[in-house]
Design a protein around this motif. Structure first.
Motif, mmCIF file in Angstrom:
data_model
loop_
_atom_site.group_PDB
_atom_site.id
_atom_site.type_symbol
_atom_site.label_atom_id
_atom_site.label_comp_id
_atom_site.label_asym_id
_atom_site.label_seq_id
_atom_site.Cartn_x
_atom_site.Cartn_y
_atom_site.Cartn_z
ATOM 1 N N ARG A 92 36.304 34.536 42.730
ATOM 2 C CA ARG A 92 37.291 35.575 42.422
ATOM 3 C C ARG A 92 36.499 36.871 42.239
ATOM 4 N N GLU A 93 36.947 37.921 42.933
ATOM 5 C CA GLU A 93 36.297 39.230 42.818
ATOM 6 C C GLU A 93 37.341 40.277 42.464
ATOM 7 N N GLU A 94 36.967 41.187 41.548
ATOM 8 C CA GLU A 94 37.826 42.306 41.188
ATOM 9 C C GLU A 94 37.029 43.588 41.376
ATOM 10 N N TYR A 95 37.757 44.666 41.756
ATOM 11 C CA TYR A 95 37.101 45.922 42.115
ATOM 12 C C TYR A 95 37.700 47.106 41.372
ATOM 13 N N TYR A 96 36.862 48.130 41.169
ATOM 14 C CA TYR A 96 37.347 49.412 40.659
ATOM 15 C C TYR A 96 38.064 50.133 41.802
ATOM 16 N N LYS A 97 38.849 51.183 41.471
ATOM 17 C CA LYS A 97 39.617 51.915 42.488
ATOM 18 C C LYS A 97 38.755 52.520 43.590
ATOM 19 N N ASP A 98 37.486 52.811 43.280
ATOM 20 C CA ASP A 98 36.610 53.399 44.297
ATOM 21 C C ASP A 98 35.981 52.353 45.216
ATOM 22 N N GLY A 99 36.292 51.065 44.973
ATOM 23 C CA GLY A 99 35.761 49.999 45.810
ATOM 24 C C GLY A 99 34.544 49.298 45.228
ATOM 25 N N GLN A 100 34.022 49.827 44.122
ATOM 26 C CA GLN A 100 32.852 49.235 43.469
ATOM 27 C C GLN A 100 33.244 47.907 42.816
ATOM 28 N N LEU A 101 32.387 46.896 42.941
ATOM 29 C CA LEU A 101 32.637 45.586 42.349
ATOM 30 C C LEU A 101 32.702 45.680 40.824
ATOM 31 N N MET A 102 33.768 45.144 40.223
ATOM 32 C CA MET A 102 33.961 45.127 38.776
ATOM 33 C C MET A 102 33.515 43.788 38.183
ATOM 34 N N SER A 103 33.916 42.685 38.844
ATOM 35 C CA SER A 103 33.514 41.369 38.361
ATOM 36 C C SER A 103 33.552 40.357 39.490
ATOM 37 N N GLU A 121 31.114 50.747 36.079
ATOM 38 C CA GLU A 121 31.648 51.468 37.242
ATOM 39 C C GLU A 121 30.565 51.989 38.180
ATOM 40 N N ASP A 122 29.354 52.219 37.659
ATOM 41 C CA ASP A 122 28.275 52.711 38.516
ATOM 42 C C ASP A 122 27.547 51.580 39.251
ATOM 43 N N GLY A 123 27.990 50.330 39.054
ATOM 44 C CA GLY A 123 27.385 49.194 39.736
ATOM 45 C C GLY A 123 26.339 48.461 38.911
ATOM 46 N N GLN A 124 25.986 49.012 37.761
ATOM 47 C CA GLN A 124 24.989 48.393 36.878
ATOM 48 C C GLN A 124 25.569 47.118 36.256
ATOM 49 N N LEU A 125 24.777 46.063 36.199
ATOM 50 C CA LEU A 125 25.214 44.794 35.609
ATOM 51 C C LEU A 125 25.543 44.978 34.130
ATOM 52 N N MET A 126 26.727 44.520 33.715
ATOM 53 C CA MET A 126 27.177 44.599 32.329
ATOM 54 C C MET A 126 26.902 43.285 31.593
ATOM 55 N N ASN A 127 27.317 42.183 32.200
ATOM 56 C CA ASN A 127 27.026 40.883 31.606
ATOM 57 C C ASN A 127 26.991 39.801 32.667
ATOM 58 N N LYS A 128 26.296 38.741 32.319
ATOM 59 C CA LYS A 128 26.086 37.608 33.201
ATOM 60 C C LYS A 128 26.319 36.361 32.348
#
Length: 162
Positions: A92-103, A121-128
């Protein structure tokens, strides 16, 4: 009310069967889906009032089965989910409005299973995170927006072990 077609349905022996269509007040197609013996079966599509595709999903014998895609009104992909027999199964993939991967996450038979990653939103990993049969299992890492590690924990069968 405004002379526009609102619905277009088909029946067979008194049961929903075949293509069903719903329309927005402006005449644009709202929803198009297929039924077989009263159950959704095949591709189902929903549209925004501007005609842009909102959601596309597949059903088998009344259950979601296959790829589901959800879109923002600007046409960019919002969400992509794989279903099997009515349960999320696969990536399952979710994206921000600009097309950047959210999760990005994985499921097996409707339960979280495997990796789960979220991004700023800038593409930096938040959590794993990792899961096994819906339970927290393995190393979990959380990062600051600057990319530095904030926290690292280890889980086994849903319980923290560190």
């Amino acid at each position: 009310k405004n002379g526009q077609l609102k619905t277009k349905d088909t029946y067979k022996e008194g049961k929903k069967d075949g293509v069903w269509e719903r329309y927005h007040e402006n005449g644009q197609l709202d929803t198009k889906e297929t039924y077989k013996d009263r159950e959704r079966d095949g591709v189902r599509e929903e549209y925004y009032e501007n005609g842009q595709l909102d959601r596309k999903e597949t059903y088998k014998d009344g259950e979601r089965d296959g790829l589901e895609e959800k879109f923002f009104e600007n046409g960019k992909l919002s969400k992509k989910v794989t279903w099997k027999d009515g349960n999320q199964d696969g990536v399952r993939e979710e994206y921000y409005k600009d097309g950047q991967l959210m999760s990005k996450q994985t499921h097996k038979e409707g339960k979280k299973n495997g990796f789960w990653e979220a991004y700023y939103e800038d593409g930096q990993l938040m959590n794993k995170e990792t899961y096994k049969d819906g339970e927290k299992d393995g190393v979990w890492e959380t990062y600051w927006e600057n990319g530095k590690l904030d926290r690292k924990d280890t889980y086994k069968d849903g319980r923290m072990v560190n």
